[in-house]
Design a protein around this motif. Structure first.
Motif, PDB file in Angstrom:
ATOM      1  N   GLY A 106     -47.608 -11.018  92.356  1.00 22.30           N
ATOM      2  CA  GLY A 106     -46.707 -10.106  93.034  1.00 22.30           C
ATOM      3  C   GLY A 106     -46.280  -8.985  92.102  1.00 22.30           C
ATOM      4  O   GLY A 106     -46.615  -8.980  90.907  1.00 22.30           O
ATOM      5  N   PRO A 107     -45.553  -7.985  92.622  1.00 22.75           N
ATOM      6  CA  PRO A 107     -45.081  -6.884  91.774  1.00 22.75           C
ATOM      7  C   PRO A 107     -44.315  -7.409  90.561  1.00 22.75           C
ATOM      8  O   PRO A 107     -43.416  -8.245  90.690  1.00 22.75           O
ATOM      9  CB  PRO A 107     -44.186  -6.075  92.709  1.00 22.75           C
ATOM     10  CG  PRO A 107     -44.719  -6.365  94.072  1.00 22.75           C
ATOM     11  CD  PRO A 107     -45.164  -7.792  94.032  1.00 22.75           C
ATOM     12  N   GLY A 108     -44.722  -6.941  89.382  1.00 20.87           N
ATOM     13  CA  GLY A 108     -44.098  -7.397  88.155  1.00 20.87           C
ATOM     14  C   GLY A 108     -44.586  -8.755  87.677  1.00 20.87           C
ATOM     15  O   GLY A 108     -44.049  -9.284  86.696  1.00 20.87           O
ATOM     16  N   GLY A 109     -45.594  -9.315  88.329  1.00 20.32           N
ATOM     17  CA  GLY A 109     -46.075 -10.646  87.989  1.00 20.32           C
ATOM     18  C   GLY A 109     -46.799 -10.688  86.651  1.00 20.32           C
ATOM     19  O   GLY A 109     -47.461  -9.725  86.250  1.00 20.32           O
ATOM     20  N   VAL A 110     -46.664 -11.812  85.958  1.00 19.13           N
ATOM     21  CA  VAL A 110     -47.293 -12.017  84.650  1.00 19.13           C
ATOM     22  C   VAL A 110     -47.933 -13.403  84.642  1.00 19.13           C
ATOM     23  O   VAL A 110     -47.351 -14.373  85.150  1.00 19.13           O
ATOM     24  CB  VAL A 110     -46.266 -11.900  83.503  1.00 19.13           C
ATOM     25  CG1 VAL A 110     -46.937 -12.170  82.153  1.00 19.13           C
ATOM     26  CG2 VAL A 110     -45.602 -10.530  83.503  1.00 19.13           C
ATOM     27  N   HIS A 111     -49.115 -13.510  84.057  1.00 23.50           N
ATOM     28  CA  HIS A 111     -49.809 -14.794  83.950  1.00 23.50           C
ATOM     29  C   HIS A 111     -50.468 -14.899  82.584  1.00 23.50           C
ATOM     30  O   HIS A 111     -51.018 -13.916  82.077  1.00 23.50           O
ATOM     31  CB  HIS A 111     -50.875 -14.928  85.042  1.00 23.50           C
ATOM     32  CG  HIS A 111     -51.687 -16.183  84.934  1.00 23.50           C
ATOM     33  ND1 HIS A 111     -51.170 -17.423  85.198  1.00 23.50           N
ATOM     34  CD2 HIS A 111     -52.994 -16.384  84.565  1.00 23.50           C
ATOM     35  CE1 HIS A 111     -52.100 -18.341  85.019  1.00 23.50           C
ATOM     36  NE2 HIS A 111     -53.218 -17.739  84.636  1.00 23.50           N
ATOM     37  N   THR A 112     -50.427 -16.083  81.985  1.00 23.97           N
ATOM     38  CA  THR A 112     -51.097 -16.324  80.709  1.00 23.97           C
ATOM     39  C   THR A 112     -52.344 -17.161  80.942  1.00 23.97           C
ATOM     40  O   THR A 112     -52.269 -18.250  81.534  1.00 23.97           O
ATOM     41  CB  THR A 112     -50.167 -17.038  79.723  1.00 23.97           C
ATOM     42  OG1 THR A 112     -49.035 -16.199  79.462  1.00 23.97           O
ATOM     43  CG2 THR A 112     -50.890 -17.308  78.411  1.00 23.97           C
ATOM     44  N   LEU A 113     -53.467 -16.648  80.496  1.00 22.92           N
ATOM     45  CA  LEU A 113     -54.751 -17.339  80.574  1.00 22.92           C
ATOM     46  C   LEU A 113     -55.086 -17.904  79.198  1.00 22.92           C
ATOM     47  O   LEU A 113     -55.130 -17.163  78.211  1.00 22.92           O
ATOM     48  CB  LEU A 113     -55.849 -16.364  81.014  1.00 22.92           C
ATOM     49  CG  LEU A 113     -57.298 -16.862  80.900  1.00 22.92           C
ATOM     50  CD1 LEU A 113     -57.564 -17.985  81.901  1.00 22.92           C
ATOM     51  CD2 LEU A 113     -58.281 -15.702  81.121  1.00 22.92           C
ATOM     52  N   ALA A 124     -54.718 -14.738  76.819  1.00 23.09           N
ATOM     53  CA  ALA A 124     -54.607 -13.396  77.394  1.00 23.09           C
ATOM     54  C   ALA A 124     -53.418 -13.363  78.340  1.00 23.09           C
ATOM     55  O   ALA A 124     -53.205 -14.305  79.121  1.00 23.09           O
ATOM     56  CB  ALA A 124     -55.882 -13.013  78.130  1.00 23.09           C
ATOM     57  N   GLN A 125     -52.652 -12.295  78.254  1.00 23.83           N
ATOM     58  CA  GLN A 125     -51.560 -12.090  79.195  1.00 23.83           C
ATOM     59  C   GLN A 125     -51.999 -11.044  80.216  1.00 23.83           C
ATOM     60  O   GLN A 125     -52.407  -9.937  79.854  1.00 23.83           O
ATOM     61  CB  GLN A 125     -50.296 -11.629  78.490  1.00 23.83           C
ATOM     62  CG  GLN A 125     -49.091 -11.515  79.428  1.00 23.83           C
ATOM     63  CD  GLN A 125     -47.871 -10.973  78.726  1.00 23.83           C
ATOM     64  OE1 GLN A 125     -47.743  -9.780  78.508  1.00 23.83           O
ATOM     65  NE2 GLN A 125     -46.975 -11.877  78.343  1.00 23.83           N
ATOM     66  N   ILE A 126     -51.918 -11.412  81.483  1.00 21.48           N
ATOM     67  CA  ILE A 126     -52.284 -10.523  82.589  1.00 21.48           C
ATOM     68  C   ILE A 126     -50.998 -10.140  83.299  1.00 21.48           C
ATOM     69  O   ILE A 126     -50.255 -11.020  83.771  1.00 21.48           O
ATOM     70  CB  ILE A 126     -53.246 -11.222  83.560  1.00 21.48           C
ATOM     71  CG1 ILE A 126     -54.474 -11.757  82.818  1.00 21.48           C
ATOM     72  CG2 ILE A 126     -53.671 -10.284  84.680  1.00 21.48           C
ATOM     73  CD1 ILE A 126     -55.305 -12.734  83.630  1.00 21.48           C
ATOM     74  N   ALA A 127     -50.696  -8.843  83.356  1.00 25.03           N
ATOM     75  CA  ALA A 127     -49.460  -8.367  83.963  1.00 25.03           C
ATOM     76  C   ALA A 127     -49.778  -7.254  84.949  1.00 25.03           C
ATOM     77  O   ALA A 127     -50.612  -6.383  84.666  1.00 25.03           O
ATOM     78  CB  ALA A 127     -48.492  -7.860  82.894  1.00 25.03           C
ATOM     79  N   SER A 128     -49.119  -7.264  86.117  1.00 30.37           N
ATOM     80  CA  SER A 128     -49.372  -6.249  87.142  1.00 30.37           C
ATOM     81  C   SER A 128     -48.054  -5.698  87.651  1.00 30.37           C
ATOM     82  O   SER A 128     -47.244  -6.427  88.239  1.00 30.37           O
ATOM     83  CB  SER A 128     -50.172  -6.851  88.303  1.00 30.37           C
ATOM     84  OG  SER A 128     -50.420  -5.876  89.305  1.00 30.37           O
ATOM     85  N   GLY A 129     -47.849  -4.396  87.422  1.00 32.07           N
ATOM     86  CA  GLY A 129     -46.604  -3.780  87.861  1.00 32.07           C
ATOM     87  C   GLY A 129     -46.464  -3.736  89.366  1.00 32.07           C
ATOM     88  O   GLY A 129     -45.400  -4.032  89.923  1.00 32.07           O
ATOM     89  N   ALA A 130     -47.560  -3.380  90.067  1.00 33.11           N
ATOM     90  CA  ALA A 130     -47.514  -3.253  91.528  1.00 33.11           C
ATOM     91  C   ALA A 130     -48.026  -4.500  92.238  1.00 33.11           C
ATOM     92  O   ALA A 130     -47.943  -4.592  93.458  1.00 33.11           O
ATOM     93  CB  ALA A 130     -48.331  -2.037  91.969  1.00 33.11           C
TER      94      ALA A 130
END
Length: 293
Positions: free
Chosen positions: A44-51, A100-106
């Motif tokens: 979702g907007p602002g979401g962050v995930h660590t792989l 790896a950190q994956i982050a999505s603003g939108a």
């Protein structure tokens, strides 16, 4: 359509293979093979995930939206795309034994294509304009292939991955072919995952027929979010419904040299001989291309 245990094991309908943060999570243990993996991450907007990559190399490929990938001291800004039907996308390669950190603003949806591997290659960015786009087949067998991580286009240790777009009413993965025997110079052994999306939430069809007694046998009605596992067998056709483009992401890996060598089904290989006398589907390219068959 059959409803055998084999069909259910190899055709994973949308949501059936969800796990944790992933809308789809296929790893070697779940698939019952050695190397190939695929995850679909929805942020979702602002979401962050660590792989945590573990023993596998990974490519992070936006399906819709964009993201930032931070790994091994590198930061890759992936512009992404509106959806899989609009354009090729940029992507990021993340090596084994890394985080790896994956982050999505939108917000967006991201495919994580992986393969267990031996070499630890450097993290890298794959620009969208450098993705080789191929037109394959002719007539009603015309399709478009985005070769972002084909064996001869982007360096990985084991992973091979491409995107295929089939215009409505056409057949792709045709003639049926296989890659389940080691025959040097002719055929390579590759485990394969097909991940599907259908424009406008339509339905497509995909066939896998046995290449050996007791082999994989699937006739699947596929929709967006579905996956088909192909440990062996003749696969194809993949059939797009009229008026709806069919998309699939192919993820492959195997035990031998990283190469895509296939054998056509002997009853259907004649179809290739008809292509030189037919025009490509005029709806192609869907976006920029290198013309090749």
């Amino acid at each position: 359509m059959t409803t055998t245990d084999g069909q259910q094991r190899h055709h994973l309908r949308a949501g059936r293979a969800a796990r944790g943060p992933y809308a789809l999570d296929i790893d070697p243990e779940r698939a019952g093979w050695e190397r190939s993996s695929l995850r679909v991450l929805e942020l979702g907007p602002g979401g962050v995930h660590t792989l945590v990559t573990g023993e596998s190399e990974w490519i992070i490929l936006p399906l819709s939206g964009g993201c930032t990938v931070q790994t091994a001291g590198e930061i890759f800004e992936l512009l992404g795309r509106k959806d899989v039907f609009s354009a090729p996308t940029d992507f990021a390669y993340v090596p084994r034994d890394a985080r790896a950190q994956i982050a999505s603003g939108a917000g967006g949806r991201f495919a994580l294509a992986g393969a267990k591997c031996e070499r630890r290659l450097p993290a890298r960015y794959g620009p969208a304009p450098e993705v080789p786009v191929e037109l394959r087949g002719a007539g009603a067998c015309s399709r478009q292939v985005n070769n972002f991580a084909a064996a001869d286009t982007f360096d990985c240790d084991r992973l091979i991955a491409v995107e295929v777009l089939t215009p409505g009413g056409n057949w792709s993965s045709y003639p049926p072919h296989k890659h389940d025997e080691h025959r040097p110079g002719t055929e390579s052994v590759l485990e394969e995952i097909y991940y599907f999306e259908v424009e406008g939430d339509g339905l497509g069809y995909h066939r896998v027929s046995p290449s050996r007694p007791g082999g994989t046998d699937v006739l699947a009605e596929v929709a967006t979010g579905d996956a088909v596992l192909i440990p062996d067998g003749w696969h194809g056709p993949s059939i797009a419904p009229p008026g709806r483009t069919l998309y699939y992401l192919n993820v492959m890996a195997g035990p031998g040299e990283r190469e895509w060598l296939i054998s056509d089904h002997p009853d259907h290989r004649w179809i290739r001989d008809t292509w030189p006398g037919q025009p490509l589907d005029p709806r192609l390219p869907l976006h920029g291309t290198e013309d090749a068959r």
